[in-house]
Design a protein around this motif. Sequence first.
Motif, PDB file in Angstrom:
ATOM      1  N   ARG A  30       0.811  -1.213   0.000  1.00 39.32           N
ATOM      2  CA  ARG A  30       0.000   0.000   0.000  1.00 39.32           C
ATOM      3  C   ARG A  30       0.844   1.262   0.000  1.00 39.32           C
ATOM      4  O   ARG A  30       0.632   2.158  -0.811  1.00 39.32           O
ATOM      5  N   ARG A  31       1.830   1.331   0.903  1.00 39.26           N
ATOM      6  CA  ARG A  31       2.644   2.544   0.983  1.00 39.26           C
ATOM      7  C   ARG A  31       3.431   2.752  -0.299  1.00 39.26           C
ATOM      8  O   ARG A  31       3.592   3.883  -0.765  1.00 39.26           O
ATOM      9  N   GLY A  32       3.941   1.674  -0.884  1.00 38.64           N
ATOM     10  CA  GLY A  32       4.659   1.789  -2.141  1.00 38.64           C
ATOM     11  C   GLY A  32       3.779   2.317  -3.258  1.00 38.64           C
ATOM     12  O   GLY A  32       4.207   3.154  -4.070  1.00 38.64           O
ATOM     13  N   CYS A  33       2.534   1.851  -3.298  1.00 34.59           N
ATOM     14  CA  CYS A  33       1.584   2.331  -4.307  1.00 34.59           C
ATOM     15  C   CYS A  33       1.278   3.808  -4.103  1.00 34.59           C
ATOM     16  O   CYS A  33       1.227   4.584  -5.068  1.00 34.59           O
ATOM     17  N   GLU A  34       1.081   4.210  -2.857  1.00 34.64           N
ATOM     18  CA  GLU A  34       0.817   5.620  -2.570  1.00 34.64           C
ATOM     19  C   GLU A  34       1.981   6.499  -3.004  1.00 34.64           C
ATOM     20  O   GLU A  34       1.776   7.571  -3.604  1.00 34.64           O
ATOM     21  N   LEU A  35       3.205   6.049  -2.715  1.00 30.30           N
ATOM     22  CA  LEU A  35       4.388   6.838  -3.087  1.00 30.30           C
ATOM     23  C   LEU A  35       4.547   6.901  -4.604  1.00 30.30           C
ATOM     24  O   LEU A  35       4.914   7.947  -5.155  1.00 30.30           O
ATOM     25  N   ALA A  36       4.302   5.787  -5.289  1.00 33.56           N
ATOM     26  CA  ALA A  36       4.419   5.780  -6.750  1.00 33.56           C
ATOM     27  C   ALA A  36       3.419   6.751  -7.375  1.00 33.56           C
ATOM     28  O   ALA A  36       3.754   7.503  -8.307  1.00 33.56           O
ATOM     29  N   LEU A  37       2.191   6.756  -6.870  1.00 33.73           N
ATOM     30  CA  LEU A  37       1.181   7.681  -7.398  1.00 33.73           C
ATOM     31  C   LEU A  37       1.515   9.125  -7.038  1.00 33.73           C
ATOM     32  O   LEU A  37       1.280  10.043  -7.832  1.00 33.73           O
ATOM     33  N   ALA A  38       2.087   9.328  -5.841  1.00 29.07           N
ATOM     34  CA  ALA A  38       2.501  10.681  -5.456  1.00 29.07           C
ATOM     35  C   ALA A  38       3.611  11.183  -6.374  1.00 29.07           C
ATOM     36  O   ALA A  38       3.631  12.363  -6.766  1.00 29.07           O
ATOM     37  N   ALA A  39       4.542  10.292  -6.734  1.00 33.21           N
ATOM     38  CA  ALA A  39       5.610  10.682  -7.657  1.00 33.21           C
ATOM     39  C   ALA A  39       5.048  11.004  -9.038  1.00 33.21           C
ATOM     40  O   ALA A  39       5.460  11.983  -9.685  1.00 33.21           O
ATOM     41  N   LEU A  40       4.099  10.196  -9.505  1.00 36.93           N
ATOM     42  CA  LEU A  40       3.459  10.492 -10.799  1.00 36.93           C
ATOM     43  C   LEU A  40       2.726  11.825 -10.749  1.00 36.93           C
ATOM     44  O   LEU A  40       2.739  12.594 -11.723  1.00 36.93           O
ATOM     45  N   ASP A  41       2.081  12.111  -9.631  1.00 38.82           N
ATOM     46  CA  ASP A  41       1.396  13.393  -9.468  1.00 38.82           C
ATOM     47  C   ASP A  41       2.380  14.548  -9.594  1.00 38.82           C
ATOM     48  O   ASP A  41       2.112  15.540 -10.269  1.00 38.82           O
TER      49      ASP A  41
END
Length: 413
Positions: A291-302
Motif C-alpha cells: 500500500r505505501r509503495g503504491c501511494e508513493l508511486a502515485l505521489a511521484a506520478l502526481d
Amino acid sequence: MEEQQQVEVEVEVPSYFVCPISLQIMRDPVTLPTGITYDRDGIERWLLTAGTCPLTKQPVPPDCDPTPNHTLRRLIQSWCALHADHGVDLVPTPKPPADRARVADLVSRLRAATSSAALLDALRELRDVAAESERNRKLLAAVPGAVDVLAAVVVASCRDAKAACDEALEIVCSLELSERCLARLVERNEELVDALVATLQRTNTTSRAHAALLLEAVTAVMPSNRLVSLPEEVFGEAVQLLRDRVSSPATRAALHVLVGTTSWGRNRVKAVDAGAVAVLVDMLLDGPVERRGCELALAALDRMCGCAEGRAALVSHGAGVAVVGRKVLRVSEVASEKAVRVLRSVARHAATAAVVQEMGQTGAVEKLCVVAQSEQCGERTRERARETLRLHARAWRNSPCLQPHLQALYPSC
C-alpha cells in the motif's frame, strides 16, 4: 517450549532471578537508580520508549547507565550450574557493554587512521559495537563529530577504498539521526550526494541499499537551494533502483527521493528524462505493490504530471492512464487522492481527442463518477473528480462506455 515447561515443574526458579519484564531468568542483571534489577536487554529496550522504571514508575534520566549487578549474576550462574542436570541452561558471563569512552576512542581512531588497514579495523570494530544494541548506536550518534567522520570516510573512499565506504555507510544507516543532525551533515559535507551517487552506480546491492537510505534521509532535510541543483545522476540512479528492485527498503527510499525532490519544475524534468514515469507505471502494472509503495508511486506520478514532459510520458505509455484509473478506490484514500490528481492534470493539460477517448474506454471516467459521490474520499478529492468530469462532459456524459446509472450521477456543468 516443552523443555522449559518441564524445567519449571521440576525446578522452582527463585523469584529474584527472574526479570520483571521478560519473566525469564536474567542473563545480565542490571540495577536502575530506583533499586529495581532487570535483565539488561529488557530494560534497555524498555527505556528506548519509556523514561520510567517499569515497576516503580519513577522517572529514569535519559543518560542513565544501569549498574551491573555482579553479585546477583554470580548467584544465577551458580544456581544454573547446580541445576544443569535438570535441563537448566548455563548462563555465560556477559560481554561488558560499550561505554562512552570506548566509542569515543573508536571515533578518534577513525580520525587518526593513516592507512587503509587501520581505517578498516576501526570501522569494523565500530560496526560490531553499533550492531550490539540500540544503546550502543545512541552512544555513537551522541559522540561529537562521529557522524561527520563517518560521512567523510564515505566521501573519501567511495571510488577507491570501497570496503571502507561500505562499512561507514552501514554504520551511518544503522543510526537514528535527528533532522538537526542530518541537516548539519548536509551542510558540512557538500560532496556527500556525489559520493552516494557513485555508490549507487556500483553492483554491490547491500551498499546500494544503504546509499539509497542515506540519500533519502539527506534529501529530506536539504534546503531548497541545494535541492534545485541536484545532479541528473541522482534521478537516474533512483529510477535504476526502481528498475532493479534491489530490496523493499531501497525501493521505498528511491520513491521517497523522487517524491521529495520533484516539487521543483526542473527536477521534475530531470526525473522524467531519467525514465521515471515509465518505470512507475510498470511498477504499478506488474504486480502487487504494498500500500505505501503504491501511494508513493502515485505521489511521484502526481509530481511529474505537474510538467508537460511528465504528462506526455504518462499518456504515451500504453497503460499509463489505465493503471492510474485502476488504483482509484482500490488501495487507500491517499492513493485515490493522488490518482485523481494525476487524472485531472491529464484531462486539463494533455487531453487530446485520443486521450479523452482512452480515459472513457479504460474506466477512468467511471472511477471519477464514483469518487464524485463517494464518502470514502475527502471533499477536495470529490471536487477534483467533479471538476475533471465537467472538463469533458460533452464527450463523456453520454458515452457508451459509461453505465446508465453513472450517467445519471454525472455532475452538471
